[in-house]
Motif scaffolding. Structure first.
Motif, PDB file in Angstrom:
ATOM      1  N   SER A  75       5.801   9.236 -10.829  1.00 24.23           N
ATOM      2  CA  SER A  75       4.793  10.098 -10.233  1.00 24.23           C
ATOM      3  C   SER A  75       5.709  11.341 -10.029  1.00 24.23           C
ATOM      4  N   VAL A  76       5.069  12.496 -10.115  1.00 23.02           N
ATOM      5  CA  VAL A  76       5.656  14.058 -10.274  1.00 23.02           C
ATOM      6  C   VAL A  76       4.539  14.736  -9.313  1.00 23.02           C
ATOM      7  N   GLU A  77       5.259  15.189  -8.319  1.00 24.16           N
ATOM      8  CA  GLU A  77       4.617  16.031  -7.332  1.00 24.16           C
ATOM      9  C   GLU A  77       4.940  17.763  -7.370  1.00 24.16           C
ATOM     10  N   ALA A  78       4.000  18.600  -7.554  1.00 23.36           N
ATOM     11  CA  ALA A  78       4.580  20.055  -7.517  1.00 23.36           C
ATOM     12  C   ALA A  78       3.937  20.749  -6.607  1.00 23.36           C
ATOM     13  N   GLU A  79       4.418  21.738  -5.900  1.00 20.79           N
ATOM     14  CA  GLU A  79       3.727  22.743  -4.912  1.00 20.79           C
ATOM     15  C   GLU A  79       4.232  24.085  -5.131  1.00 20.79           C
ATOM     16  N   LEU A  88      -0.311  19.915  -7.067  1.00 21.23           N
ATOM     17  CA  LEU A  88      -0.789  19.309  -8.044  1.00 21.23           C
ATOM     18  C   LEU A  88       0.331  17.745  -8.447  1.00 21.23           C
ATOM     19  N   ALA A  89      -0.366  16.886  -8.327  1.00 15.85           N
ATOM     20  CA  ALA A  89       0.367  15.721  -8.630  1.00 15.85           C
ATOM     21  C   ALA A  89      -0.063  14.882  -9.838  1.00 15.85           C
ATOM     22  N   VAL A  90       0.933  14.229 -10.824  1.00 12.58           N
ATOM     23  CA  VAL A  90       0.765  13.525 -11.648  1.00 12.58           C
ATOM     24  C   VAL A  90       1.309  12.011 -11.822  1.00 12.58           C
ATOM     25  N   ARG A  91       0.793  11.054 -12.364  1.00 12.06           N
ATOM     26  CA  ARG A  91       1.480   9.972 -12.743  1.00 12.06           C
ATOM     27  C   ARG A  91       1.537   9.774 -14.273  1.00 12.06           C
ATOM     28  N   VAL A  92       2.711   9.429 -14.859  1.00  9.66           N
ATOM     29  CA  VAL A  92       3.014   9.457 -16.006  1.00  9.66           C
ATOM     30  C   VAL A  92       3.619   8.100 -16.524  1.00  9.66           C
ATOM     31  N   ARG A  93       3.040   7.403 -17.682  1.00  7.96           N
ATOM     32  CA  ARG A  93       3.550   6.172 -18.270  1.00  7.96           C
ATOM     33  C   ARG A  93       4.824   6.678 -19.079  1.00  7.96           C
ATOM     34  N   HIS A 145      -2.726   9.895 -14.507  1.00  5.61           N
ATOM     35  CA  HIS A 145      -3.584  10.273 -13.376  1.00  5.61           C
ATOM     36  C   HIS A 145      -3.387  11.527 -12.916  1.00  5.61           C
ATOM     37  N   ALA A 146      -3.850  12.354 -12.572  1.00  3.73           N
ATOM     38  CA  ALA A 146      -3.583  13.759 -11.796  1.00  3.73           C
ATOM     39  C   ALA A 146      -4.589  14.219 -10.827  1.00  3.73           C
ATOM     40  N   GLU A 147      -4.170  15.046  -9.901  1.00  2.20           N
ATOM     41  CA  GLU A 147      -4.889  15.303  -8.777  1.00  2.20           C
ATOM     42  C   GLU A 147      -4.481  16.791  -8.135  1.00  2.20           C
ATOM     43  N   ALA A 148      -5.269  17.538  -8.142  1.00  2.00           N
ATOM     44  CA  ALA A 148      -5.028  18.885  -7.584  1.00  2.00           C
ATOM     45  C   ALA A 148      -5.237  18.996  -6.014  1.00  2.00           C
ATOM     46  N   ASP A 149      -4.665  19.759  -5.274  1.00  2.00           N
ATOM     47  CA  ASP A 149      -4.873  20.085  -3.996  1.00  2.00           C
ATOM     48  C   ASP A 149      -4.762  21.185  -3.412  1.00  2.00           C
ATOM     49  N   MET A 150      -5.711  21.944  -2.872  1.00  2.00           N
ATOM     50  CA  MET A 150      -5.493  23.356  -2.164  1.00  2.00           C
ATOM     51  C   MET A 150      -5.201  23.203  -0.819  1.00  2.00           C
ATOM     52  N   ARG A 151      -4.465  23.887  -0.104  1.00  2.00           N
ATOM     53  CA  ARG A 151      -4.169  23.641   1.255  1.00  2.00           C
ATOM     54  C   ARG A 151      -4.393  24.625   1.969  1.00  2.00           C
ATOM     55  N   THR A 152      -3.870  25.977   1.390  1.00  2.00           N
ATOM     56  CA  THR A 152      -3.988  27.279   2.038  1.00  2.00           C
ATOM     57  C   THR A 152      -4.444  28.108   0.468  1.00  2.00           C
ATOM     58  N   PHE A 153      -5.465  28.576   0.679  1.00  2.00           N
ATOM     59  CA  PHE A 153      -6.116  29.625  -0.226  1.00  2.00           C
ATOM     60  C   PHE A 153      -6.782  30.525   0.154  1.00  2.00           C
ATOM     61  N   PRO A 154      -7.078  31.872  -0.624  1.00  2.00           N
ATOM     62  CA  PRO A 154      -7.929  33.024  -0.146  1.00  2.00           C
ATOM     63  C   PRO A 154      -9.511  33.047   0.160  1.00  2.00           C
TER      64      PRO A 154
END
Length: 196
Positions: free
Chosen positions: A26-30, A50-55, A63-72
């Motif tokens: 799994s790879v998570e980017a912020e 943005l997090a992904v799981r890679v075979r 698997h992929a999942e985007a997440d917004m924690r602070t946004f305008p």
């Protein structure tokens, strides 16, 4: 050139990878955009993930999942489900083109698009690290030549480049000193000091 000691803007992108057992990572980017001169809470403009799981076997996003924690804008998070479209993409071939086509401009979010672009090379490096870790532990690596995603990425990994010639000469990625010794030091059984 003169400049203020206080930065005008600071963008930080961090990427962290984890082994998930079996043949997945799994790879998570912020991404965060901060205005150091502003007072909280106005100092943080963006904080998105943005997090992904890679075979590893096929370098495919499962698997992929985007997440917004602070946004305008209140509506910003409405676009996050679009980034589920990373699922099924091969990170080893055509990834950048597919990311551009699917998420660039009004089809996505410029900040999550940037994270998706950053994930590609990071996933490749994480896969190389996973394979090196397996070899270090005496286990079978997912890709014995460890070239998935790196071919044609720079002059070392050109189809006739020194990286492939070192592999053919016995170099085992993930072992030995950095930089990897020159090709001329490799014999039939590899260099006297293995490269890494």
């Amino acid at each position: 050139m003169t400049r203020s000691e206080l930065p005008l803007h600071r963008r930080t992108i961090t990427v962290t990878a984890y082994a998930e057992g079996g043949d997945e990572i799994s790879v998570e980017a912020e991404l965060s955009d901060v205005r150091p001169w502003a007072e909280p809470p106005a100092d943080v403009v963006h904080r998105m993930g943005l997090a992904v799981r890679v075979r590893l076997a096929g370098m495919v996003v499962v698997h992929a999942e985007a997440d917004m924690r602070t946004f305008p804008h209140a509506e910003c998070p409405l676009i996050t489900p679009v980034f589920d479209g990373l699922v099924g993409l091969s990170v080893a071939a055509g990834y950048n083109r597919a990311v551009q086509q699917r998420f660039r401009g009004v089809s996505g979010c410029s900040h999550l698009h940037e994270l998706a672009r950053a994930l590609g090379p990071a996933v490749v490096q994480a896969a190389i690290s996973a394979n090196a870790g397996l070899r270090y532990a005496g286990e079978q690596a997912h890709d014995p030549r460890s070239t998935a995603g790196v071919l044609n990425s720079c002059h070392i990994w050109a189809p006739d480049g020194v990286g492939l010639r070192k592999l053919d000469a016995g170099w085992v990625p993930g072992t030995g000193p950095r930089p990897v010794p020159p090709l001329s030091t490799f014999g039939q059984r590899g260099p006297e000091t293995s490269g890494g």
